[in-house]
Scaffold this motif. Structure first.
Motif, PDB file in Angstrom:
ATOM      1  N   CYS A 599      61.731  36.982  50.436  1.00  0.00           N
ATOM      2  CA  CYS A 599      60.406  37.372  50.909  1.00  0.00           C
ATOM      3  C   CYS A 599      59.592  36.138  51.277  1.00  0.00           C
ATOM      4  O   CYS A 599      59.562  35.171  50.542  1.00  0.00           O
ATOM      5  CB  CYS A 599      59.696  38.143  49.802  1.00  0.00           C
ATOM      6  SG  CYS A 599      58.034  38.631  50.225  1.00  0.00           S
ATOM      7  N   THR A 600      58.939  36.208  52.448  1.00  0.00           N
ATOM      8  CA  THR A 600      58.137  35.062  52.877  1.00  0.00           C
ATOM      9  C   THR A 600      56.734  35.121  52.292  1.00  0.00           C
ATOM     10  O   THR A 600      55.971  34.176  52.380  1.00  0.00           O
ATOM     11  CB  THR A 600      58.016  35.026  54.416  1.00  0.00           C
ATOM     12  OG1 THR A 600      57.899  36.370  54.891  1.00  0.00           O
ATOM     13  CG2 THR A 600      59.212  34.362  55.038  1.00  0.00           C
ATOM     14  N   ASN A 601      56.413  36.259  51.685  1.00  0.00           N
ATOM     15  CA  ASN A 601      55.077  36.419  51.136  1.00  0.00           C
ATOM     16  C   ASN A 601      54.991  35.918  49.704  1.00  0.00           C
ATOM     17  O   ASN A 601      54.034  35.278  49.311  1.00  0.00           O
ATOM     18  CB  ASN A 601      54.668  37.888  51.196  1.00  0.00           C
ATOM     19  CG  ASN A 601      53.238  38.099  50.792  1.00  0.00           C
ATOM     20  OD1 ASN A 601      52.331  37.483  51.344  1.00  0.00           O
ATOM     21  ND2 ASN A 601      53.020  38.923  49.790  1.00  0.00           N
ATOM     22  N   CYS A 602      56.023  36.228  48.920  1.00  0.00           N
ATOM     23  CA  CYS A 602      56.059  35.713  47.565  1.00  0.00           C
ATOM     24  C   CYS A 602      57.418  35.054  47.390  1.00  0.00           C
ATOM     25  O   CYS A 602      58.186  34.967  48.320  1.00  0.00           O
ATOM     26  CB  CYS A 602      55.841  36.819  46.539  1.00  0.00           C
ATOM     27  SG  CYS A 602      57.268  37.874  46.276  1.00  0.00           S
ATOM     28  N   GLY A 603      57.707  34.605  46.192  1.00  0.00           N
ATOM     29  CA  GLY A 603      58.944  33.862  46.034  1.00  0.00           C
ATOM     30  C   GLY A 603      60.172  34.727  45.769  1.00  0.00           C
ATOM     31  O   GLY A 603      61.236  34.203  45.485  1.00  0.00           O
ATOM     32  N   GLY A 604      60.040  36.060  45.849  1.00  0.00           N
ATOM     33  CA  GLY A 604      61.152  36.930  45.469  1.00  0.00           C
ATOM     34  C   GLY A 604      62.340  36.851  46.405  1.00  0.00           C
ATOM     35  O   GLY A 604      62.186  36.735  47.614  1.00  0.00           O
TER      36      GLY A 604
END
Ligand code: ADP
Ligand code: MG
Length: 637
Positions: A599-604
């Motif tokens: 995910c580019t939004n969080c580190g997942g």
């Protein structure tokens, strides 16, 4: 389809044959010697050549001779000649057709391949485009991370800050390859222009002697990777983003440069009332701010005892009375450690100014820039009257935040130790399947895994209270901390837990970021946090410095699948044992290389931005018009 095209193509290719055939318009005259009886038994189709041969042999057999035979021979020769010519034409046509066909087929093959590639690519492209759109939609609402005045006046800083510190001569003489080898050895990734050299020992960093002694006393003998690269960058006055595991000594990497700057300024011209600060460290929680403040003070005291001038710091957090620090306020101070809420308040009330401020560090910066805290940060930035050195540190720093943060930085250097968001390798991570109703009872058993101190996390305030109550009933010495407790309660909890008076601390997110209780043996996540970054920070309360620790996480049917996937990848990355129930979860979002897209939004790693729990949470909060403060984030600053 290819066949159809081919068939259609065959016709024009044969046409020339027919045209030429017209040159033999007269069919052979009826044969007076035809032997019909024999022909009847013959096969229906006999090739012309053969028929002619038959005819010749029949005529010969009948003994016909003379002129008729000669005429017949001539005719035969003519026919043969024509036949040959026709064969040549046919051959030529066939060759042309073959050629045309090969080129055509080749073209079709290329086309087909392209179509296959494109259909595969479009999948990926489509996904990337969609993700970019989501990201862009998020960013569209985002303003530049700069002070209002700077934005209004269009002030853009392009030059780096100047600093007096220089690496020692012998290190400056090292080649780029040698420096790169050092970085490789410590798994340090850097990017940016003119990156200062990594320095693998404190002595070469030109630290004052009392500080070297202080570090020795603290059993800090050599800099950690983030320190050995981050300190030279910070000492050089450069803007930076520092990413490193929990417990890897980031605090020192931004505290020492501030301390040195304070010392330098004080030496030049002693600070008087109303002056300062030269630098600010901002933290997302009061507890973390206090911890950093205490560390700075300790070092400042050592310096003073070692004959250096006194440098002072101010703790600027919610929930405390500033009157306590009246003396510091009166004497002028060099450093401020703050939570944004109180800092903003103090600046607005003109208790002090940032006219002299040259250094701004944000610890756990991604949390700060994240929803809800962002406006405060921007507001604080507007109090700066000139350029400052900006440093951002965290263990988690999704690409989105890195990109966004660039707008606040000037020619920044990115120092990255390990993947942003990866868990510390000093932690043994255990994940256990525990049914919701069995959690409390199992918790008691789980507490037996290690000696105290143990920290238990739950993301729900009521649950935190319930757990504490249950443990107290069972005779366990437990304290609790969450955002709805008073500041006194919070401080009492931290103090008694840190000092070893209490064995267990039950905490909500407040205590998860940055707190350094070096002795914590065991972190229990009573509930798996929805956001994997929170998990990384929570388990990061153990395994600090060079110690190891255990983290146990309870999961069950109520844990969302993508959270489990995030967790699965995190465990795999940290080379931990992955329990079978996690292994069996299939990832619907693997890339063409079989690796998770992430995910580019969080580190997942277990989901994409399309189903990012953080994004959903942020949207929900935006809609509801609430910030992230409260319990899950800053804990009431
Ligand atoms: P982070 O902010 O990266 O999570 P901290 O700065 O809180 O980590 O440091 C974690 C612990 O490691 C602290 O107790 C600190 O004293 C210790 N520490 C810091 N630097 C070093 C070092 N170079 N060697 C050993 N221990 C260190
Ligand atoms: Mg920290």
């Amino acid at each position: 389809m290819a066949d159809t095209v081919q068939d259609q193509q065959e016709q024009p290719a044969q046409q020339p044959t027919y045209t030429r055939r017209r040159r033999t318009p007269t069919p052979p005259p009826p044969d007076p010697y035809a032997i019909l009886d024999e022909d009847e038994s013959a096969p229906l189709y006999v090739p012309l050549k053969q028929r002619r041969a038959q005819l010749v042999s029949k005529l010969a057999a009948k003994g016909t001779g003379g002129a008729a035979a000669a005429a017949e021979k001539r005719k035969r020769e003519e026919l043969e000649e024509e036949e040959k010519e026709r064969e040549r034409d046919e051959e030529e046509a066939r060759r042309k057709k073959r050629e045309a066909q090969t080129l055509l087929m080749e073209a079709q093959e290329v086309k087909r391949q392209k179509a296959i590639e494109e259909s595969a690519k479009t999948e990926q492209q489509k996904r990337e485009e969609e993700e970019a759109k989501i990201l862009a939609a998020q960013e569209a609402t985002r303003k530049k991370l700069a002070g209002a005045e700077e934005v209004a006046k269009g002030i853009v800083y392009t030059e780096r800050m100047k600093a007096t510190w220089r690496p020692p001569h012998y290190i400056r003489g090292k080649s780029e390859e040698e420096l790169e080898a050092i970085r490789d050895k410590f798994h340090i990734l850097v990017s940016g222009d003119d990156i200062p050299p990594p320095i693998p020992n404190f002595r070469d960093m030109k630290l004052p002697k009392p500080l070297l002694e202080y570090l020795k006393k603290k059993k800090i003998s050599a800099p950690t990777p983030i320190q050995l690269q981050g300190l030279p960058v910070a000492f050089s006055g450069r803007d930076m983003i520092g990413i490193a595991f929990t417990g890897s000594g980031k605090t020192l990497a931004f505290s020492l440069p501030l301390l040195m700057l304070a010392l330098e300024e004080e030496k030049r011209l002693p600070f008087m009332q109303g002056e300062g600060p030269v630098g600010i460290i901002m933290c997302p929680s009061r507890e973390l701010a206090r911890q950093t403040f205490e560390g700075l003070n300790e070092m400042a005291r050592c310096l003073e005892q070692g004959g250096y001038p006194q440098v002072r710091s101010l703790l600027c957090i919610g929930g405390i009375s500033m009157a306590e620090q009246g003396q510091t306020l009166a004497n002028g101070f060099h450093m401020v450690v703050a939570t944004p809420g109180r800092l903003q308040d103090m600046l607005e009330k003109r208790k002090f100014t940032l006219n002299q401020c040259k250094y701004l560090c944000m610890d756990e910066a991604d949390r700060m820039i994240d929803m809800g805290f962002e406006e405060d940060v921007r507001n604080i930035l507007s109090f700066f009257k000139h350029q400052r050195q900006t440093l951002l540190f965290s263990a988690t720093m999704p690409k989105r935040i890195q990109d966004f943060a660039q707008s606040a930085l000037v020619q920044p250097i990115l120092v990255n130790v390990g993947r942003a968001g990866a868990a510390s390798l000093n932690i043994i991570q255990e994940v256990e399947y525990v049914k919701q109703e069995a959690k409390m009872v199992y918790l008691l058993e789980c507490l037996q895994k290690t000696a105290p101190p143990v920290i238990i996390f739950s993301d729900n305030k009521n649950e935190v209270d319930d757990i504490q109550e249950y443990l107290l009933l069972k005779g366990v010495e437990a304290v609790a901390i969450h955002g709805s407790k008073t500041q006194e309660e919070r401080e009492y909890a931290i103090k008694s837990f840190k000092s070893g008076k209490k064995d267990v601390m039950v905490a909500s997110g407040v205590a998860s970021k940055g707190l350094d209780f070096s002795e914590i043996q065991h972190v229990i996540n009573f509930t798996m946090p929805k956001e994997i970054e929170d998990y990384t920070h929570q388990i990061g309360r153990t395994g600090r410095g060079d110690k190891t620790g255990i983290a146990t996480t309870f999961i069950n049917m109520q844990t969302p699948e993508q959270t489990l996937l995030d967790l699965k990848y995190l465990l795999m990355e940290a080379k931990q044992k992955v329990p079978p129930f996690l292994l069996s979860i299939e990832d619907p979002n693997v890339g063409a290389d079989g690796k998770p897209i992430g995910c580019t939004n969080c580190g997942g790693l277990g989901h994409t931005i399309r189903n990012c729990p953080k994004l959903e949470e942020n949207q929900r909060r935006t809609m509801a018009g609430i910030g992230r403060g409260g319990d899950s984030g800053g804990g009431g600053w």
